[in-house]
Design a protein around this motif. Structure first.
Motif, PDB file in Angstrom:
ATOM      1  N   ASP A   1      -1.730  -4.397   1.412  1.00 44.26           N
ATOM      2  CA  ASP A   1      -2.341  -5.411   2.284  1.00 44.26           C
ATOM      3  C   ASP A   1      -3.620  -4.963   2.968  1.00 44.26           C
ATOM      4  O   ASP A   1      -4.388  -5.808   3.432  1.00 44.26           O
TER       5      ASP A   1
ATOM      6  N   ARG B   1       4.205  -8.096   6.518  1.00 45.83           N
ATOM      7  CA  ARG B   1       4.478  -7.000   5.579  1.00 45.83           C
ATOM      8  C   ARG B   1       3.701  -5.744   5.955  1.00 45.83           C
ATOM      9  O   ARG B   1       4.223  -4.622   5.880  1.00 45.83           O
TER      10      ARG B   1
ATOM     11  N   SER C   1       5.206  -2.007   6.919  1.00 46.26           N
ATOM     12  CA  SER C   1       4.737  -0.800   6.228  1.00 46.26           C
ATOM     13  C   SER C   1       4.147   0.205   7.203  1.00 46.26           C
ATOM     14  O   SER C   1       4.349   1.424   7.078  1.00 46.26           O
TER      15      SER C   1
ATOM     16  N   ARG D   1       2.566   1.595   0.337  1.00 43.53           N
ATOM     17  CA  ARG D   1       2.964   0.272   0.827  1.00 43.53           C
ATOM     18  C   ARG D   1       1.848  -0.365   1.656  1.00 43.53           C
ATOM     19  O   ARG D   1       1.614  -1.571   1.573  1.00 43.53           O
TER      20      ARG D   1
END
Length: 317
Positions: free
Chosen positions: A113, A90, A94, A109
């Motif tokens: 993470d 992910r 992003s 975004r």
């Protein structure tokens, strides 16, 4: 008359005590057993040992021992590789998505993470446009301490070129990234921006298993059966079950392609009941499209009730 005791019986005469001498205590002493002496000395020694240990290690460490911080993890074998792949995938998507018309979308975004406190702009200058949607994570290389790792991620990207007031989409291509991650007490996080790494072709290893010794006679004898199998394999489960070895279950391609031709068929030497074979098959797709594929199969010798013998496909792959 004689007086009776309160209980109605004559009181038995007690032992006669000798008169005490001057300075003599009103009790008597008895010798102590050797076990009592040993037990008293043992417990005294145990108390001394406990006090010495307390002085060495500190009473505080007994009452409230020091515990390592929960965020410190050093077991490499328990590194959450699956979670690391999910986070890295992910994050890589992003990282490779940007649009100068909406510059705040990418940092938002990325912040999902990236570790707290790190710059969520992640090196982008705020210009241009690119999309990234498909990504696949591979190897997770964990460091010797088991805290950080690098995840290999491949991402399909599509750049855009600005023309006038609009954007023109370019061709799709693949980028390969090495994404740094770290495990914390609660989850895996990206620990910094990823780096591009080359995605080069590699030759087959020298120790590839040998195909085996060809059995030309059995190859020729089973050619028509192999063609019948792949024709049925393309169409339906019912048709393929009619040409497979008894007891075997092989699912068909259910009409997604049509059988074109068997370009090559080879059966290899082996035992009397089971053989390995390879087949180069041409599938007909939509329109004029064809696609060649190579299969590995297992053949099994079957015997009919009348004694006739034949070789049938028992497994694909």
């Amino acid at each position: 008359m004689k007086q009776r005791s309160p209980h109605g019986a004559h009181a038995a005469p007690g032992p006669v005590r000798e008169p005490l001498e001057t300075g003599q205590p009103p009790w008597s002493t008895e010798p102590e057993s050797s076990f009592s002496t040993w037990a008293r000395r043992f417990f005294r020694g145990l108390v001394v040992v406990v006090l010495l240990l307390a002085a060495i290690s500190g009473v505080r460490s007994w009452v409230a021992p020091n515990r390592p911080p929960e965020t410190v993890v050093t077991n490499q074998n328990t590194f959450p590789a699956d979670e690391a792949r999910a986070v890295a995938t992910r994050y890589a998507v992003s990282y490779l998505n940007w649009d100068e018309a909406n510059p705040d979308a990418r940092p938002a975004r990325i912040a999902l993470d990236l570790a707290a406190g790190l710059d969520s702009r992640a090196g982008w200058n705020g210009r241009g446009m690119q999309t990234a949607d498909t990504a696949y994570a591979g190897e997770v290389k964990v460091d010797s301490g088991g805290v950080t790792a690098a995840v290999d991620v491949r991402v399909e990207i599509r750049p855009y070129t600005k023309r006038g007031a609009g954007w023109v989409a370019g061709p799709y291509s693949w980028a390969r990234l090495s994404v740094p991650v770290a495990r914390t007490a609660s989850r895996v996080v990206a620990s910094g921006p990823p780096t591009f790494v080359p995605d080069e072709r590699a030759a087959l290893p020298d120790n590839m298993p040998e195909a085996g010794v060809p059995d030309d006679d059995l190859t020729a004898a089973t050619l028509k059966d192999a063609e019948a199998f792949f024709s049925a394999y393309a169409e339906s489960d019912n048709k393929v079950s009619a040409v497979t070895a008894p007891g075997s279950t092989i699912r068909s391609l259910n009409g997604s392609v049509k059988f074109g031709e068997l370009k090559d068929w080879q059966v290899f030497a082996g035992n009397d009941d089971e053989r390995r074979a390879t087949a180069a098959v041409t599938w007909d797709g939509a329109g004029e499209t064809t696609l060649d594929q190579t299969y590995t199969l297992t053949l099994r010798r079957t015997v009919a009730t009348d004694g006739a013998q034949r070789w049938q496909v028992a497994a694909v792959g």
